[in-house]
Write a protein that holds these residues in place. Sequence first.
Motif: not given
Length: 700
Positions: A217-219, A225-228, A360-363, A372-373
């Motif tokens: 999740s968002r740090q 956070g990590v996205r798909v 994985l996103a954002p690209q 970020v990320p």
Amino acid sequence: MRVTATIILLVASLPCGAAAASVLNCQTTAVAAAVRAEGVAERLGDILLHCSQGTPGAQVRGSLQVFLPVQLTNRVSSTGTVDATLTADLGAGQVSVGAVARPTGANSVVFSDFSFTLPASGQAVLRVSNLRGDVSQTPEERPIAATLSLTGPTGIFLDRNQLAVGVPQRALLAGGATRVWCGPGSLPETRSFLEMAAAGRFSTLRVTEGFPTAFLSRQAGEDQGVRVLLRYTGLPAGIQVAVPDSIAGSNALQPTSAGDLGRPASAGRYLSSSLLLVRVRDTDAFGGGGALVPLPPVTGGVIELDTVSSLEVRNGAAMAVYEVVQANPNALEHAQIPTFLGWIPGAQINAAFAQLEVYLAPQAVAGGAAWVPRFVPVMPPLDCSLLQDCMAGYFPRLVVDAPSLSFSAEAGAGHQIEFIRVLNQGGGAMDWTVSVTYRSGSNWLRVFPLEGRNNATVRVDALPAQMTPGLYTAEIVIDAGAQAGRRTLSVSFLVRPPAPVTPAIEGVVNAASGAGGPVAPGSLVFVSGRRIAEPTLQLLVNGQAAQLLGLFGGRALMLVPENLAGQSSAILQATVEGLFSAPFTLRLTPVAPTVFPGGILNADNSANTATQPALVGDPVQVFATGLPPPTVGRISARIHDRDIDALDYAGPAPGWTGIQQVNARIPADLPAMTTELLVCATVPGQARVCSPPAPLTLRR
């Protein structure tokens, strides 16, 4: 080979009168963090210097420079600083040492002008944190190592100078559908997950983290956070695409599932401390920005997930983005994301296939937002090996029930047909496509259908019609996606030179009337059939060459040999370039008189017509075929109702082979009229035979 980073620490001596640091002995350690191999702005492991044996109260000042083997991707502020930090633990937790971090190149940063005072213990722990790098530039599983170098008059020594700060690993793996399929019919009007699943109009994609902390999740200091990102392409006009608004992962109270990948159908029930994906709406084209779809309210400590929303389809493409809102960093988790498909009411389409890609996103995009990320768009490998279910019955498995294909045909021949059976010997829905790669020649195969779902028979036609003789090869690829597999069939096609076409006699008719039936020796006939109009044609009657008088309109004009008189039939054959036709029975009759069309001339040699009548009492010239020679039979004529036995002439037409001429005088007592003329023949042993009537116009 190790990828190394170099760290240079410059420790300056203090001015006279200040306490000077004695020798510091530092043990170097680093957190060799698992970093996402797809990541462009991955946070590397912290670097620590455990220093001791210093003089209590001594001040330490200096600058620390870090070189990375990959591009430094920390954010740079408007004042030129980056968000990496250097802190020190002097016995009461990490504190600032006043260092300013600035980039000194594409892959280096300097922490300048740090300063701290050694505590009574003479010990300090320096920590470099939040260094971010473009890990996608580094091969997977190869450690990113740092090389440290400390210099300065106070004398600081390291116990070792190499340490790993990260190990790139694939963060996203996937299984299930890589293509989506839609047959005729619409989606349920309600947007209930379970009703959608019950309609059976869905394709499920499974996403799996490659290591336990891949889905985060968002740090602190991050934008999301990590996205798909799910990207659909090749969608036809008139299609509906819908996805769940939230997804409960594999360790949830009830994981989200449409019921096709080994779990019962459930919209998902979420408690806490496990993977939860929430759809992000209004993102940019690469999955950045936007806002999370609100979660349903918590009831009894549980979130009941049930809502489904439609995606916008534009120019055959659509996109869904999910963000990791919660995850368990100590467990390897995965989630099932179904895509529901249907036709907009009234759309007239039978079936459609589209491609589904997941990233994985954002690209990361050149010149785009520095989220970020962020990640490079790399298609994930299969996840079944990690989850140990590659042979599970709920996954489709492609079987092609056909050997390599071999065709053979003459150039110009009709198409040749073979069949391929495509079978799904696993579970779930198996969508497949067929493609052809030509190794020689082109467009000599026709395949139908080019796509399908589950079991089907594929027809393969080889088309020799436009091919020159030779051996041609190709490959047919049946692709059912990474999970079900693909099969390649070799195809060979031998196109032979066409076999010589033998001539064939198909008919013989009277040259004057065009009627079939028996023909008379010495008469003219037209012979028709295959290859009959070729210049090298010969016609044989009873094995002897017959006289050809020319080729007209695809037919050959032949003189029936006179020596056939007295015979009832003969064998006729055609020969072209050494090839013989099958024998044709030529039926014979002693006489078959027929007047040629327009074959009556007046006394002045003009053609007898309604506007050019013959004068009664004058002779007319009649041209016919099928009459006997005067030495064999008797020739007469009949005009109107008068038989004319006394002819001015009866015999061969001068200069014309196979044509007889009869000159008969019109009785002077006949009135002006249009009547008929016949020529007749009598041979021994046969009654009088007359020609079909020919029109004759008279005047007085």
